[in-house]
Write a protein that holds these residues in place. Structure first.
Motif, PDB file in Angstrom:
ATOM      1  N   THR A  66     -14.480 -36.654  25.313  1.00 40.68           N
ATOM      2  CA  THR A  66     -13.023 -36.456  25.100  1.00 40.68           C
ATOM      3  C   THR A  66     -12.198 -36.659  26.379  1.00 40.68           C
ATOM      4  N   VAL A  67     -11.886 -37.908  26.635  1.00 40.30           N
ATOM      5  CA  VAL A  67     -11.199 -38.291  27.873  1.00 40.30           C
ATOM      6  C   VAL A  67      -9.682 -38.141  27.688  1.00 40.30           C
ATOM      7  N   TYR A  68      -9.012 -37.607  28.719  1.00 33.85           N
ATOM      8  CA  TYR A  68      -7.556 -37.413  28.612  1.00 33.85           C
ATOM      9  C   TYR A  68      -6.924 -37.762  29.953  1.00 33.85           C
ATOM     10  N   TYR A 119      -3.671 -50.028  16.003  1.00 34.72           N
ATOM     11  CA  TYR A 119      -4.220 -48.708  15.665  1.00 34.72           C
ATOM     12  C   TYR A 119      -3.286 -47.609  16.185  1.00 34.72           C
ATOM     13  N   TYR A 120      -2.800 -47.784  17.427  1.00 33.72           N
ATOM     14  CA  TYR A 120      -1.680 -46.958  17.893  1.00 33.72           C
ATOM     15  C   TYR A 120      -0.676 -47.881  18.546  1.00 33.72           C
ATOM     16  N   ASP A 121       0.492 -47.341  18.807  1.00 37.54           N
ATOM     17  CA  ASP A 121       1.655 -48.103  19.273  1.00 37.54           C
ATOM     18  C   ASP A 121       1.292 -49.226  20.271  1.00 37.54           C
ATOM     19  N   LEU A 159     -18.268 -41.899  10.752  1.00 33.94           N
ATOM     20  CA  LEU A 159     -18.698 -43.294  10.824  1.00 33.94           C
ATOM     21  C   LEU A 159     -18.526 -43.815  12.252  1.00 33.94           C
ATOM     22  N   TYR A 160     -17.473 -43.343  12.936  1.00 32.97           N
ATOM     23  CA  TYR A 160     -17.291 -43.723  14.352  1.00 32.97           C
ATOM     24  C   TYR A 160     -18.570 -43.405  15.137  1.00 32.97           C
ATOM     25  N   ALA A 161     -19.034 -42.163  14.981  1.00 30.93           N
ATOM     26  CA  ALA A 161     -20.239 -41.738  15.708  1.00 30.93           C
ATOM     27  C   ALA A 161     -21.436 -42.589  15.303  1.00 30.93           C
ATOM     28  N   THR A 208     -21.410 -45.651  14.334  1.00 29.79           N
ATOM     29  CA  THR A 208     -21.350 -47.003  14.924  1.00 29.79           C
ATOM     30  C   THR A 208     -21.698 -46.957  16.417  1.00 29.79           C
ATOM     31  N   LYS A 209     -21.358 -45.866  17.088  1.00 30.44           N
ATOM     32  CA  LYS A 209     -21.718 -45.767  18.515  1.00 30.44           C
ATOM     33  C   LYS A 209     -23.231 -45.567  18.655  1.00 30.44           C
ATOM     34  N   LYS A 210     -23.797 -44.772  17.760  1.00 32.64           N
ATOM     35  CA  LYS A 210     -25.255 -44.583  17.778  1.00 32.64           C
ATOM     36  C   LYS A 210     -25.936 -45.928  17.480  1.00 32.64           C
ATOM     37  N   LEU A 219      -9.762 -58.495  28.440  1.00 35.14           N
ATOM     38  CA  LEU A 219      -9.744 -59.108  27.104  1.00 35.14           C
ATOM     39  C   LEU A 219      -9.388 -57.993  26.130  1.00 35.14           C
ATOM     40  N   ASP A 220      -8.388 -58.229  25.292  1.00 32.99           N
ATOM     41  CA  ASP A 220      -7.968 -57.170  24.359  1.00 32.99           C
ATOM     42  C   ASP A 220      -7.240 -57.829  23.194  1.00 32.99           C
ATOM     43  N   ASN A 221      -7.417 -57.291  21.992  1.00 35.22           N
ATOM     44  CA  ASN A 221      -6.702 -57.895  20.846  1.00 35.22           C
ATOM     45  C   ASN A 221      -5.385 -57.184  20.527  1.00 35.22           C
ATOM     46  N   GLY A 275      -6.510 -50.922  26.742  1.00 40.98           N
ATOM     47  CA  GLY A 275      -6.711 -49.574  26.230  1.00 40.98           C
ATOM     48  C   GLY A 275      -6.584 -48.546  27.343  1.00 40.98           C
ATOM     49  N   PHE A 276      -6.726 -47.290  26.965  1.00 40.77           N
ATOM     50  CA  PHE A 276      -6.565 -46.185  27.913  1.00 40.77           C
ATOM     51  C   PHE A 276      -7.593 -46.257  29.049  1.00 40.77           C
ATOM     52  N   VAL A 277      -8.862 -46.217  28.714  1.00 40.09           N
ATOM     53  CA  VAL A 277      -9.896 -46.224  29.756  1.00 40.09           C
ATOM     54  C   VAL A 277      -9.934 -47.585  30.445  1.00 40.09           C
ATOM     55  N   GLY A 278      -9.778 -48.653  29.652  1.00 46.28           N
ATOM     56  CA  GLY A 278      -9.853 -50.018  30.196  1.00 46.28           C
ATOM     57  C   GLY A 278      -8.817 -50.275  31.270  1.00 46.28           C
TER      58      GLY A 278
HETATM   59  N1  LIG Z   1     -10.985 -41.773  25.085  1.00 48.71           N
HETATM   60  C1  LIG Z   1     -12.033 -41.026  24.724  1.00 48.71           C
HETATM   61  O1  LIG Z   1     -11.945 -39.794  24.641  1.00 48.71           O
HETATM   62  C2  LIG Z   1     -13.353 -41.664  24.428  1.00 48.71           C
HETATM   63  C3  LIG Z   1     -14.454 -40.848  24.257  1.00 48.71           C
HETATM   64  C4  LIG Z   1     -15.686 -41.422  23.997  1.00 48.71           C
HETATM   65  C5  LIG Z   1     -15.830 -42.795  23.935  1.00 48.71           C
HETATM   66  N2  LIG Z   1     -14.736 -43.590  24.089  1.00 48.71           N
HETATM   67  C6  LIG Z   1     -14.922 -45.036  24.022  1.00 48.71           C
HETATM   68  O2  LIG Z   1     -14.396 -45.591  25.213  1.00 48.71           O
HETATM   69  C7  LIG Z   1     -13.853 -46.879  24.956  1.00 48.71           C
HETATM   70  C8  LIG Z   1     -12.411 -46.926  25.413  1.00 48.71           C
HETATM   71  O3  LIG Z   1     -11.683 -45.943  24.680  1.00 48.71           O
HETATM   72  P1  LIG Z   1     -10.120 -45.725  24.868  1.00 48.71           P
HETATM   73  O4  LIG Z   1      -9.890 -44.279  24.759  1.00 48.71           O
HETATM   74  O5  LIG Z   1      -9.643 -46.471  26.036  1.00 48.71           O
HETATM   75  O6  LIG Z   1      -9.599 -46.404  23.529  1.00 48.71           O
HETATM   76  P2  LIG Z   1      -8.396 -47.435  23.331  1.00 48.71           P
HETATM   77  O7  LIG Z   1      -8.236 -47.573  21.851  1.00 48.71           O
HETATM   78  O8  LIG Z   1      -7.224 -47.023  24.125  1.00 48.71           O
HETATM   79  O9  LIG Z   1      -8.989 -48.772  23.950  1.00 48.71           O
HETATM   80  C9  LIG Z   1      -9.743 -49.703  23.225  1.00 48.71           C
HETATM   81  C10 LIG Z   1      -9.080 -51.065  23.364  1.00 48.71           C
HETATM   82  O10 LIG Z   1      -9.910 -52.019  22.720  1.00 48.71           O
HETATM   83  C11 LIG Z   1      -9.088 -52.945  22.022  1.00 48.71           C
HETATM   84  N3  LIG Z   1      -9.895 -53.483  20.922  1.00 48.71           N
HETATM   85  C12 LIG Z   1     -10.352 -52.829  19.836  1.00 48.71           C
HETATM   86  N4  LIG Z   1     -11.055 -53.658  19.056  1.00 48.71           N
HETATM   87  C13 LIG Z   1     -11.058 -54.866  19.687  1.00 48.71           C
HETATM   88  C14 LIG Z   1     -11.606 -56.130  19.370  1.00 48.71           C
HETATM   89  N5  LIG Z   1     -12.293 -56.327  18.240  1.00 48.71           N
HETATM   90  N6  LIG Z   1     -11.417 -57.148  20.230  1.00 48.71           N
HETATM   91  C15 LIG Z   1     -10.705 -56.977  21.381  1.00 48.71           C
HETATM   92  N7  LIG Z   1     -10.137 -55.805  21.716  1.00 48.71           N
HETATM   93  C16 LIG Z   1     -10.313 -54.763  20.866  1.00 48.71           C
HETATM   94  C17 LIG Z   1      -7.897 -52.131  21.554  1.00 48.71           C
HETATM   95  O11 LIG Z   1      -6.744 -52.926  21.346  1.00 48.71           O
HETATM   96  C18 LIG Z   1      -7.709 -51.137  22.696  1.00 48.71           C
HETATM   97  O12 LIG Z   1      -6.726 -51.581  23.599  1.00 48.71           O
HETATM   98  C19 LIG Z   1     -14.057 -47.105  23.475  1.00 48.71           C
HETATM   99  O13 LIG Z   1     -15.257 -47.821  23.310  1.00 48.71           O
HETATM  100  C20 LIG Z   1     -14.184 -45.714  22.907  1.00 48.71           C
HETATM  101  O14 LIG Z   1     -14.898 -45.700  21.698  1.00 48.71           O
HETATM  102  C21 LIG Z   1     -13.500 -43.058  24.341  1.00 48.71           C
END
Ligand SMILES: NC(=O)c1ccc[n+]([C@@H]2O[C@H](COP(=O)([O-])OP(=O)(O)OC[C@H]3O[C@@H](n4cnc5c(N)ncnc54)[C@H](O)[C@@H]3O)[C@@H](O)[C@H]2O)c1
Ligand SMILES: O=C(O)[C@H]1O[C@H](OP(=O)(O)OP(=O)(O)OC[C@H]2O[C@@H](n3ccc(=O)[nH]c3=O)[C@H](O)[C@@H]2O)[C@H](O)[C@@H](O)[C@H]1O
Length: 401
Positions: A242-244, A97-99, A212-214, A216-218, A91-93, A71-74
């Motif tokens: 809101t990370v960019y 959800y996006y490309d 619902l997103y919020a 689940t985080k709560k 670890l990632d599935n 993912g982006f942050v990961g």
């Molecule tokens: N980007 C933001 O602005 C932001 C803001 C607040 C919180 N967050 C949280 O930070 C975290 C990272 O966000 P991100 O922006 O990198 O999102 P992202 O969607 O780019 O990354 C999440 C990754 O998790 C993987 N994933 C999802 N469900 C999974 C599962 N069941 N098993 C294994 N992998 C799974 C996805 O394939 C994806 O690569 C998330 O928990 C998100 O909710 C992000």
């Protein structure tokens, strides 16, 4: 937004049924272990790759399991930990959800720096057992989740699957292994929901989620409390705002505004009731990464269920924001300058879609306890994003979906 792969899609392990809570317990995972013998997760090559990737070479000696690593942050957090010499296993599935090709490109980038990403689901108990069997992780950086506030109206079950069941699956593992790792995980600014007191402080109410997103985080924050209380797990929740930035998420406004402005399409800009301004405390990825690493560095060891004897385990929650909210219209003006394109603005009343009108982080707690100090203003951060976007999609001739 697009269809998402079935939330119950397992990794490569063929399970006869979905992993149950008992199959995610390392002590009672016979079914899981049986299925592993025939899976592509076994074999000396797999174990060697996992071990090599997770082997620490720094003075900190961390072995970190990063969930959501593609993912982006990961991706950014994994790369940064690896640069510092920590052992990192992803670890990632790779869900759709996006490309997913963007996730694959991030994976390639990480592999070049020595980070291996195992493809699998955090709900897959057998897989977690296998990984913890190979590596005694000192830390888990749990970022895997179903993100996005608006998509929750289209596919609610994906949020329950990843953000609630998935979190419990990870914590069940962490509580059972010896030694227990310390866990740092991503909560969200969205927990503040309809809170009107600004800036948002960790002490403010978080019982009015707008999506619902919020919710689940709560729920994740409450679940964290339980695992800390009963099992002595060290848990730190980070409320990202809101990370960019480069390698960002195509479902987020700054990203698809850029794409659509370059295509000459109009972009919907929401306004709040009575033409009120909608604003976000946009936070640059490099600042977030520093906050994540500081949280890992200051995480104490879990104390186990004998917690009473050893003292309570650490339980923390921090805002990681920029403390400088910017109206969405101003974000578009910055993009116009950087892209040299006039946006076709379609200003409209914010639909009731899970969005909130305003976010603003009070970061004094993170400043004091983590040494967190964001340094990137929106113009500087967006400039780096646009440079990446143009080189990845335009020069790299990739199609932006
Ligand atoms: N980007 C933001 O602005 C932001 C803001 C607040 C919180 N967050 C949280 O930070 C975290 C990272 O966000 P991100 O922006 O990198 O999102 P992202 O969607 O780019 O990354 C999440 C990754 O998790 C993987 N994933 C999802 N469900 C999974 C599962 N069941 N098993 C294994 N992998 C799974 C996805 O394939 C994806 O690569 C998330 O928990 C998100 O909710 C992000
Ligand atoms: O910090 C978080 O906790 C969250 O951050 C992010 O959510 P948001 O802050 O809502 O980001 P994002 O969707 O980019 O919308 C940005 C702005 O554009 C406005 N917006 C949006 C869409 C649109 O078509 N028009 C518009 O004006 C919209 O009203 C908003 O004001 C993450 O996606 C989410 O995973 C979550 O973790």
């Amino acid at each position: 937004m697009k269809h998402i792969d079935s939330p119950s899609t397992p990794g490569k392990i063929k399970m006869e049924k979905s992993p149950s809570p008992s199959s995610s317990n390392p002590a009672s995972s016979d079914l899981s272990r049986r299925s592993l013998r025939t899976s592509s997760y076994s074999g000396p090559d797999f174990e060697k790759r996992v071990r090599q990737s997770a082997k620490p070479r720094s003075r900190h000696g961390m072995s970190v399991l990063v969930t959501g690593a593609a993912g982006f942050v990961g991706t950014h957090v994994s790369a940064s930990l690896k640069r510092r010499g920590e052992g990192v296993l992803g670890l990632d599935n790779f869900n759709s959800y996006y490309d997913p090709s963007l996730k694959r490109a991030r994976q390639t980038l990480l592999e070049r720096s020595g980070v291996y990403i195992v493809e699998g689901d955090i709900n897959d108990g057998a897989l977690l057992a296998k990984l913890f069997d190979i590596v005694p992780f000192t830390h888990v950086m749990h970022l895997a989740a179903q993100a996005g506030v608006r998509f929750a109206m289209e596919n609610p079950s994906s949020y329950v699957h990843s953000n609630i069941a998935g979190l419990v699956s990870v914590l069940e593992f962490c509580k059972n292994v010896n030694p227990q790792p310390a866990i740092v995980w991503a909560s969200s600014s969205s927990v503040y929901g309809l809170n009107t007191k600004v800036p948002f402080s960790e002490r403010d109410r978080t019982d009015q989620p707008a999506s619902l997103y919020a919710a689940t985080k709560k729920a994740g924050e409450e679940i964290a409390h339980t695992y800390n209380h009963i099992y002595g797990l060290s848990l730190t929740g980070l409320r990202f705002f809101t990370v960019y930035g480069p390698w960002g998420r195509p479902d987020m406004a700054y990203f698809f505004f850029t794409r659509d402005m370059l295509k000459g399409k109009s972009i919907p800009i929401f306004e709040a009731v009575n033409h009120g301004t909608v604003a976000r405390d946009f936070t640059f990825i490099e600042d977030i990464v520093k906050g994540c690493l500081a949280a890992l560095d200051t995480a104490e060891k879990s104390t186990g269920s004998g917690g009473k004897k050893k003292g309570p385990a650490q339980l923390r929650v921090y805002n990681l924001g920029n403390t400088s909210p910017v109206p969405v219209g101003d974000l578009v003006s910055i993009l116009e300058k950087l892209l040299k394109v006039k946006a076709k603005r379609l200003v409209m009343k914010m639909p009731r879609n899970g969005d909130v009108p305003f976010t603003h982080a009070n970061i004094s707690l993170a400043e004091r306890e983590l040494g967190y100090k964001p340094t990137t203003d929106l113009h500087t951060g967006l400039k780096k994003f646009v440079q990446w976007y143009l080189s990845y999609y335009v020069d790299g001739k990739k199609s932006a979906q």
